[in-house]
Design an enzyme around this catalytic site. Structure first.
Site: not given
Ligand code: PGA
Length: 253
Positions: A96, A166
């Site tokens: 992450h 992401e």
């Molecule tokens: P968010 O976080 O939905 O608050 O943007 C997603 C993540 O960091 O996995």
């Protein structure tokens, strides 16, 4: 293919009382809902895993937010894959961007964790994505992360890996301009799929789930998941509200 709805609760839920409240709200939200085409996965802070495990909420699968690659030993502060397995975790988020940013995790370490998770029967949710400064060369960054983090992952194991695209700049954003378009997300998905096809062949590559993460809420679920044809979502902030999490799951069901 069933969709994955993964809640990353991050470093929230501060007390046993808050845990109880969260779990009971969750149970209530799920009562009477028919969600059959989604896997609902919650990744609480590790200290809450026993409580979440005991709550045995129907339909909820447990996951972790991180783990170490060694199975046991003198690694102060770390959590082993065997521990996660023993507390019923099926998934573990790895790589992450917050781990990369605040704990200096590099692809090489993420790769060791992916290998170890698979060896221990956990499904890694491997996060890849460019940050704000890398936006112009986003594809290059994502490909490099995939190359590094999936090194030495055999053909026999790859279908157990989930890849989460992401874009770091879209995480925890309140600004709709700070979100990728459905087209951008679809392009990232195709890029990842193409990489997987090149490395593992079409048949195996098609089995790998590719999901989206970054400010997911019920109001944009269509644009960030349905329209680009993603296999699910990784939800941060909104997963702290059981009502919203279940609403997103219902939209993707
Ligand atoms: P968010 O976080 O939905 O608050 O943007 C997603 C993540 O960091 O996995």
């Amino acid at each position: 293919m069933s969709k994955l709805i993964i809640g990353n609760l991050k470093m929230n839920i501060l007390s046993p009382a808050q845990q109880e409240q969260y779990l009971s709200l969750f149970k209530k939200e799920l009562t009477g809902k028919k969600i059959n085409n989604c896997e609902l996965i919650l990744c609480p802070p590790a200290i809450h895993l026993p409580g979440f495990q005991k709550a045995k909420i129907k339909k909820i699968i447990l996951g972790a937010q991180n783990m170490f690659w060694e199975e046991k030993g003198s690694y102060t502060g770390e959590i082993s894959p065997a521990m996660l397995k023993n507390f019923d975790c099926a998934y573990v988020i790895l790589g992450h961007s917050e781990r990369r940013r605040y704990f200096c995790e590099r692809d090489e370490e993420v790769n060791l964790k992916v290998i170890s998770a698979l060896k221990n029967g956990l499904k890694p949710v491997l996060c890849v994505g460019e940050n704000g400064e890398q936006k112009k060369e986003g594809s290059k960054v994502v490909l490099q992360q995939l190359e590094n983090c999936l090194a030495n992952i055999s053909r026999g194991k790859i279908e157990n890996v989930v890849i989460c695209y992401e874009p770091v700049w879209a995480i925890s954003s309140n600004n709709p301009d700070h979100l990728p378009s459905a087209n951008d997300i679809m392009s990232a998905k195709l890029l990842i799929r193409k990489f997987l096809v090149g490395k593992y062949g079409v048949k195996l590559a098609e089995k790998v789930k590719i999901i989206y993460g970054g400010s997911v809420s019920a109001s944009i679920t269509k644009e960030v998941c349905l329209e680009p044809g993603m296999d699910g979502v990784l939800i941060g902030r909104e997963s702290l509200a059981p009502h919203e999490f279940v609403k997103i799951a219902s939209l993707l069901n």
